[in-house]
Write a protein that holds these residues in place. Structure first.
Motif, mmCIF file in Angstrom:
data_model
loop_
_atom_site.group_PDB
_atom_site.id
_atom_site.type_symbol
_atom_site.label_atom_id
_atom_site.label_comp_id
_atom_site.label_asym_id
_atom_site.label_seq_id
_atom_site.Cartn_x
_atom_site.Cartn_y
_atom_site.Cartn_z
ATOM 1 N N HIS A 128 23.037 -3.715 -2.852
ATOM 2 C CA HIS A 128 23.625 -3.375 -4.291
ATOM 3 C C HIS A 128 23.085 -2.153 -5.085
ATOM 4 N N GLY A 129 22.599 -1.223 -4.266
ATOM 5 C CA GLY A 129 22.348 0.137 -4.642
ATOM 6 C C GLY A 129 20.840 0.373 -4.695
ATOM 7 N N GLY A 130 20.076 -0.606 -4.367
ATOM 8 C CA GLY A 130 18.570 -0.398 -4.420
ATOM 9 C C GLY A 130 17.803 -0.092 -3.220
ATOM 10 N N SER A 141 23.684 -2.119 -9.480
ATOM 11 C CA SER A 141 22.803 -1.344 -10.447
ATOM 12 C C SER A 141 23.366 0.114 -10.503
ATOM 13 N N PRO A 142 23.801 0.746 -11.414
ATOM 14 C CA PRO A 142 24.366 1.855 -11.471
ATOM 15 C C PRO A 142 22.896 2.946 -11.534
ATOM 16 N N ASN A 143 23.009 3.996 -11.150
ATOM 17 C CA ASN A 143 22.028 5.063 -11.294
ATOM 18 C C ASN A 143 21.738 5.464 -12.819
ATOM 19 N N GLY A 144 20.393 6.203 -12.792
ATOM 20 C CA GLY A 144 19.966 6.543 -14.013
ATOM 21 C C GLY A 144 19.066 5.398 -14.803
ATOM 22 N N GLU A 145 18.596 5.810 -16.231
ATOM 23 C CA GLU A 145 17.738 5.141 -16.931
ATOM 24 C C GLU A 145 18.641 3.593 -17.387
ATOM 25 N N MET A 146 17.731 2.802 -17.462
ATOM 26 C CA MET A 146 18.445 1.494 -17.904
ATOM 27 C C MET A 146 17.488 0.714 -18.798
ATOM 28 N N THR A 147 17.665 -0.092 -19.644
ATOM 29 C CA THR A 147 16.807 -1.142 -20.184
ATOM 30 C C THR A 147 17.547 -2.721 -20.354
ATOM 31 N N ASN A 180 0.914 -1.171 -0.197
ATOM 32 C CA ASN A 180 0.071 0.045 -0.278
ATOM 33 C C ASN A 180 0.815 1.180 -0.076
ATOM 34 N N ILE A 181 1.905 1.214 0.812
ATOM 35 C CA ILE A 181 2.673 2.476 1.111
ATOM 36 C C ILE A 181 3.532 2.799 -0.316
ATOM 37 N N VAL A 182 3.947 1.641 -0.932
ATOM 38 C CA VAL A 182 4.728 1.762 -2.147
ATOM 39 C C VAL A 182 4.144 2.164 -3.394
ATOM 40 N N VAL A 183 2.758 1.496 -3.500
ATOM 41 C CA VAL A 183 1.981 2.052 -4.465
ATOM 42 C C VAL A 183 1.270 3.274 -4.444
ATOM 43 N N GLU A 184 0.926 3.594 -3.037
ATOM 44 C CA GLU A 184 0.348 4.962 -2.929
ATOM 45 C C GLU A 184 1.408 6.132 -3.269
ATOM 46 N N THR A 185 2.841 5.891 -2.898
ATOM 47 C CA THR A 185 3.745 6.716 -3.185
ATOM 48 C C THR A 185 3.842 6.709 -4.640
ATOM 49 N N ALA A 186 3.812 5.808 -5.526
ATOM 50 C CA ALA A 186 4.050 5.772 -7.061
ATOM 51 C C ALA A 186 2.940 6.625 -7.340
ATOM 52 N N GLU A 187 1.737 6.265 -6.898
ATOM 53 C CA GLU A 187 0.570 7.055 -7.730
ATOM 54 C C GLU A 187 0.390 8.392 -7.344
ATOM 55 N N TRP A 233 11.073 11.709 -13.640
ATOM 56 C CA TRP A 233 12.180 10.771 -13.391
ATOM 57 C C TRP A 233 12.744 11.163 -11.935
ATOM 58 N N GLN A 234 13.168 12.448 -11.872
ATOM 59 C CA GLN A 234 13.863 12.826 -10.603
ATOM 60 C C GLN A 234 12.978 12.341 -9.352
ATOM 61 N N ALA A 235 11.849 12.431 -9.313
ATOM 62 C CA ALA A 235 11.065 12.362 -8.309
ATOM 63 C C ALA A 235 10.747 10.545 -7.919
ATOM 64 N N LEU A 236 10.689 9.911 -9.264
ATOM 65 C CA LEU A 236 10.854 8.588 -8.906
ATOM 66 C C LEU A 236 12.254 8.108 -8.446
ATOM 67 N N SER A 237 13.112 8.798 -8.893
ATOM 68 C CA SER A 237 14.404 8.154 -8.399
ATOM 69 C C SER A 237 14.592 8.459 -7.107
ATOM 70 N N GLU A 238 14.329 9.422 -6.496
ATOM 71 C CA GLU A 238 14.395 10.119 -5.168
ATOM 72 C C GLU A 238 13.557 9.287 -4.222
ATOM 73 N N ALA A 239 12.412 8.327 -4.548
ATOM 74 C CA ALA A 239 11.630 7.620 -4.122
ATOM 75 C C ALA A 239 12.111 6.196 -4.235
ATOM 76 N N GLY A 240 13.326 5.775 -4.772
ATOM 77 C CA GLY A 240 13.831 4.703 -4.969
ATOM 78 C C GLY A 240 13.150 3.714 -5.835
ATOM 79 N N LEU A 241 12.248 4.169 -6.673
ATOM 80 C CA LEU A 241 11.187 3.018 -7.517
ATOM 81 C C LEU A 241 11.987 2.544 -8.395
ATOM 82 N N PRO A 242 12.850 3.228 -9.382
ATOM 83 C CA PRO A 242 13.500 2.550 -10.466
ATOM 84 C C PRO A 242 14.507 1.539 -10.021
ATOM 85 N N LEU A 243 15.051 1.339 -8.888
ATOM 86 C CA LEU A 243 15.673 0.274 -8.592
ATOM 87 C C LEU A 243 14.875 -0.440 -7.165
#
Length: 354
Positions: free
Chosen positions: A55-57, A98-104, A6-13, A38-48
């Motif tokens: 390992h940096g996530g 994992s490094p910071n920044g966008e990945m695919t 709930n907390i994670v999804v609410e943060t993302a939403e 992207w900055q907000a998502l990164s600060e919330a730790g969501l991409p990793l």
């Protein structure tokens, strides 16, 4: 749903609602909304989210991440959040930070192959790689002489041929011409390219299901507001029938996607059950994307096809996501092969066990 989810999804939403509103994004033709999001998502730790703190996530669970991806689908997010999450998950399988920044990730199709050469370099071609042009790094699963290898590659060292998918998001071709990775390690026993494709398929299924939920919401709201012959079109039986069909497609996609996600998150299902759940979800969600998009546009009429209306942000992405990590036709054939190999007597026990 667990309290943590709930907390994670609410943060993302909340981030999506504040920085990725479909109307605001649709009006921003220069794409200036992407950097703050992207900055907000990164600060919330969501991409990793799927990477351990070691390992940096942020060390979130698979279930947490799947919840975020469903929310991303509901907002039709056009930044490489899902791809970065998937790349971090892939690297974590081999203990690579994992490094910071966008990945695919590559490959993004079960028909493509990347080879790990004897000298450690990578060769091959991967088509339809989402957001490769925007990525700073690429997580790769390659076939080596002694089994699968997971590697982290600097995107600047790759030859990337730019292409666009139906939604005008980048879906590029990456050429690996004896590229030296930053680091490469053997994949765990039993982990191969099919494992990545199945995980990617579940990711896309959740995004499609989320997009269908928004299509339904937008269509119901429009039908209640649009007046024809002195009454809302939602009062017409034909429109009601179409909305009911769209609701059915949305519900079926959501059920299939969440069932597959729960199976992967539990980590206790046998391989055949995981294959059945993941493949069935990709097939059903892809079918729902096609049918649901057609219905949504039919309800909206001509206005739904215009670039000014937000509907296309959801329908075109849902349709584009059908092909990532294997199309429904590819997986239908593979599922048929798997069932046939098990024999007729094993079909019902497998299906009934789910």
């Amino acid at each position: 749903m667990a309290e943590g989810e709930n907390i994670v999804v609410e943060t993302a939403e909340k981030i999506f609602a504040d920085l990725a509103d479909a109307q605001e994004v649709n009006r921003d033709k220069q794409g200036q909304w992407k950097a703050p999001l992207w900055q907000a998502l990164s600060e919330a730790g969501l991409p990793l989210a799927w990477v351990s703190e070691e390992h940096g996530g942020s060390g979130a669970s698979l279930a947490d991440g799947f919840g975020v991806l469903g929310a991303a689908g509901r907002f039709a997010i056009a930044v490489p959040l899902a791809e970065t999450m998937l790349a971090g998950w892939l690297l974590a399988q081999a203990g690579i930070a994992s490094p910071n920044g966008e990945m695919t990730v590559a490959p993004a199709s079960p028909r493509d192959r990347v080879i790990s050469n004897a000298d450690g370099t990578l060769s091959g071609r991967a088509r339809g790689v989402p957001f490769a042009k925007a990525a700073k790094h690429v997580a790769v699963i390659a076939n080596g002489a002694d089994g699968a290898v997971i590697a982290l590659v600097d995107a600047a060292k790759l030859r990337i041929e730019g292409h666009l998918n139906l939604a005008n998001d980048t879906s590029d071709t990456i050429v690996f011409d004896k590229v030296e990775p930053i680091t490469a390690k053997p994949a765990p026993n039993g982990f191969d390219q099919t494992t990545l494709m199945l995980m990617g398929g579940v990711v896309r299924s959740l995004q499609i299901a989320g997009a269908l939920e928004s299509m339904l919401d937008i269509s119901v709201r429009y039908a209640g507001e649009r007046v024809a012959f002195e009454k809302p079109i939602a009062k017409f039986q034909a429109v009601q029938h179409n909305l009911a069909r769209l609701a059915g497609e949305s519900a079926a996609a959501l059920a299939a996607a969440t069932s597959a996600a729960d199976t992967l998150a539990s980590g206790t299902a046998p391989d055949d059950a995981v294959f059945l759940e993941a493949v069935s979800a990709k097939i059903r969600c892809a079918e729902a994307a096609e049918k649901g998009s057609a219905i949504a546009h039919q309800v909206h009429g001509a206005i739904g096809f215009t670039i000014e209306h937000i509907l296309h942000r959801f329908t075109l992405r849902a349709l584009a996501w059908r092909d990532d990590f294997g199309s429904e036709s590819y997986w239908a054939v593979e599922l048929g092969k798997r069932i046939a190999a098990r024999g007729a007597d094993e079909l019902w026990p497998l299906v009934a066990s789910r």
